[in-house]
Design an enzyme around this catalytic site. Structure first.
Site, PDB file in Angstrom:
ATOM      1  CG  ASP A 252      -1.491  -0.736   1.025  1.00  0.00           C
ATOM      2  OD1 ASP A 252      -2.693  -1.917  -0.066  1.00  0.00           O
ATOM      3  OD2 ASP A 252      -2.047  -1.289   2.395  1.00  0.00           O
TER       4      ASP A 252
ATOM      5  CG  HIS B 255      -2.256  -1.136  -7.562  1.00  0.00           C
ATOM      6  ND1 HIS B 255      -1.165  -2.027  -7.070  1.00  0.00           N
ATOM      7  CD2 HIS B 255      -1.766  -1.934  -8.806  1.00  0.00           C
ATOM      8  CE1 HIS B 255       0.076  -3.124  -7.532  1.00  0.00           C
ATOM      9  NE2 HIS B 255      -1.237  -2.865  -8.545  1.00  0.00           N
TER      10      HIS B 255
END
Ligand code: IMP
Length: 443
Positions: A14, A42
Site C-alpha cells: 500500500d 491498487h
C-alpha cells in the site's frame, strides 16, 4: 540499451505503487506482474474515474502497452474475469494486449475456505490475511498439489485433479467444521470462467524473451512490500511470495542481469493491514488524521490500516536487499498540516531480548540499557519489543498537491525529502503529491 525496471514496495504494501506503475507505463511496452495474487490491490485514478485493480497489470489503461501476468502470479479466475469485463465494458481493448502464463497456479474455492478456516482457528493469534487463499495456494504449489492454468486448458486433466484435490480438502475442511465444497457446482462455474480466460493464455516466457531481445521497455510491477516478503518479513507475518526483485527471475523468467532499474517506493509514513509487528505504529489523534486524510483503508478488504511514522531502518533494509537504484516518495501530501513529523532512524533493544537468541551474545556498552539492532537481525519478537529511535523534523502547513517543482515545495517539506534521500543514500527521482495521474514532481 534495454530498459527493464522493477517497481518494489519498500514497506508493508500500500505504498501507492499502482499510481507510479501507471505513470511509468506511459512509456513501457510491457507491464508485467510476477508474483502474488489478488491480495494485492491498487487504485488508479484516470480522469476522475477510479479503477481498482488486483490482478491485471496497471498498464492496461495505456493503449500501446501490453500486459503480462507471468508464471509467479496465482490467479482467482472469478476476480480476473470480472477485471477483464470491467475494462471491456468501459471500451478498453484487452484482446491482444493481455497475456497470461499457463504456468500460473490457480486459487481454487478450497484455498479460500482453508485460508479463512485456518485464520479462525488461530483465534487471537490471527495473522490477518486477506482471506483470498494466498497461503494455501502457494503451499499447494510447493507441495505438488497445485493446479495450474495448464490443466485448465486441458479440461479433462483439470476435472480429474480438481476432483481429487477437493475431496482431500473437504476432509480437512470437515475437521474445521466448515461446509464442504460442492465439486459439480464449482466445476460448472469454472467451466464458464475458463471460456473467458482461454483467449489470453500464452507462453509468457517467449513473449518476454522476444521483448528483451528487441530492446523493449519492460516494467515489472511488484506487489505488496518487502516487509511482507516470505523470507525477509518477520515470518509468519508474511505473504506467500517473494516480493524482492529476485522474484522477477523465478516469477517471470527474466534473468536478473537484464534488470536495469529498481525503483523503490517509499510512502512518507507507514501503514499495514493485518496483524504482526509495526515498530513505529501510532494510535493517537495524528494516527486518525493520517488514516482519514490518506484514505488508509484496504483496497482489497476495506479494513482500516494501522498507521505509523516512516520507519527508515526498515526501508533502508528493503532498499539494500532489493538493490534499489532510485526512490519514489509517495503520499507526502498527507503529512501537510502536521506540526512535527517523526522518522525512525534505528532500533534499540534490551539485551535480555537479544540474549534469547543463542547465536548472539550482546555486550552492553557502559551506561546503556539497550543496544542497536538492525532490521535484518529481528524476528517478530524483537520487532514487537524494540524501541524505535526517532528524529523529529518540522512539518509544513501548505497544500502541496498542485506543486510542480521541488523548489516550490515548502522548505520543511524539501528538508523531509532530503533527509530520506541522505539516510538511504539513494536519489529520490519522483515525489507523488496526490492521487491523480498528474499530481507528481520529477526531480
Ligand atoms: P495474504 O497475502 O492474504 O496471505 O496475507 C498475509 C499478510 O499480508 C496480511 O497481513 C495481509 O494484510 C498482508 N498483505 C498481503 N498483500 C498485501 C498488500 O498488497 N498490501 C498490504 N498488505 C498485504
Amino acid at each position: 540499451m534495454n530498459k527493464v525496471s522493477v517497481v518494489v514496495g519498500t514497506q508493508w504494501g500500500d505504498e501507492g505503487k499502482g499510481k507510479i506503475v501507471d505513470l511509468l507505463a506511459q512509456t513501457a511496452d510491457y507491464v508485467v506482474r510476477f508474483h502474488g495474487g489478488n491480495n494485492a490491490g491498487h487504485t488508479i485514478v484516470v480522469n476522475g474515474k477510479k479503477y481498482p485493480l488486483h490482478l491485471i497489470p496497471s498498464g492496461i489503461l495505456h493503449p500501446n502497452t501490453k500486459c503480462v501476468i507471468a508464471n509467479g502470479v496465482i490467479i482467482d479466475l472469478e476476480v480476473l474475469v470480472s477485471e477483464i469485463n470491467m475494462f471491456v465494458n468501459d471500451g478498453v481493448k484487452v484482446d491482444g494486449r493481455l497475456f497470461i502464463s499457463d504456468r500460473c497456479h490457480l486459487i481454487l474455492p478450497y484455498h479460500k475456505a482453508l485460508d479463512i478456516a485456518l485464520e479462525n482457528a488461530r483465534g487471537k493469534d490471527k495473522l490477518g490475511t486477506t482471506g483470498r487463499g494466498i497461503g494455501p495456494t502457494y503451499s499447494d504449489k510447493v507441495s505438488y498439489n497445485g493446479i495450474r492454468i495448464y490443466e485448465l486448458v486441458r479440461w479433462d486433466l483439470f476435472v480429474e485433479k480438481f476432483t481429487f484435490q477437493t475431496e482431500i480438502k473437504n476432509e480437512i475442511l470437515k475437521t474445521f467444521g466448515v461446509s464442504e465444497i460442492k465439486i459439480k457446482k464449482e466445476l460448472e462455474k469454472i467451466a464458464e470462467l475458463r471460456k473467458e480466460i482461454l483467449p489470453y493464455v500464452a507462453d509468457t516466457y517467449q513473449i518476454l524473451k522476444k521483448a528483451i531481445d528487441a530492446k523493449k521497455n519492460i516494467l515489472l510491477e511488484g506487489a505488496h512490500g518487502v516487509m511482507l516478503d516470505i523470507d525477509f518479513s518477520p515470518y509468519p507475518f508474511s505473504t506467500g511470495s517473494n516480493v524482492i526483485p529476485g522474484a522477477v527471475n523465478t516469477g517471470a523468467g527474466i534473468p536478473l542481469q537484464k534488470i536495469s532499474h529498481v525503483i523503490g517506493i517509499v510512502k512518507a509514513y507507514t501503514s499495514r493491514v493485518g496483524g504482526g509487528p509495526l515498530p513505529t505504529e501510532i494510535f493517537d489523534k495524528i494516527a486518525n488524521q493520517i488514516r482519514e486524510v490518506g484514505h488508509e483503508y484496504g483496497t482489497t478488504t476495506g479494513r482500516p490500516r494501522r498507521v505509523g511514522w516512516l520507519d527508515l531502518e526498515a526501508v533502508k533494509f528493503a532498499c539494500e536487499v532489493s538493490g534499489v537504484t532510485e526512490v519514489t516518495i509517495t503520499k507526502i501530501d498527507i503529512l501537510s498540516g502536521l506540526k512535527k513529523i517523526k522518522v525512525c532512524i534505528g532500533y534499540e533493544l534490551s539485551p535480555s531480548v537479544i540474549a534469547r537468541s543463542k547465536a548472539t551474545k550482546p555486550a552492553l556498552p557502559a551506561g546503556r540499557q539497550s543496544i542497536k539492532i538492525p532490521y535484518s537481525s529481528c524476528g517478530y519478537e524483537e520487532l514487537n519489543k524494540l524501541t524505535p529511535v526517532y528524529k523529529e523534523l518540522p512539518g509544513w502547513k501548505e497544500d502541496i498537491t498542485k506543486v510542480k517543482s521541488f523548489k516550490a515545495l515548502p522548505k520543511n517539506c524539501q528538508s523531509y525529502v532530503k533527509f530520506i534521500e541522505n539516510f538511504l543514500g539513494i536519489s529520490v527521482k519522483l515525489i507523488s503529491t496526490g492521487p491523480a495521474r498528474e499530481e507528481y514532481i520529477k526531480l
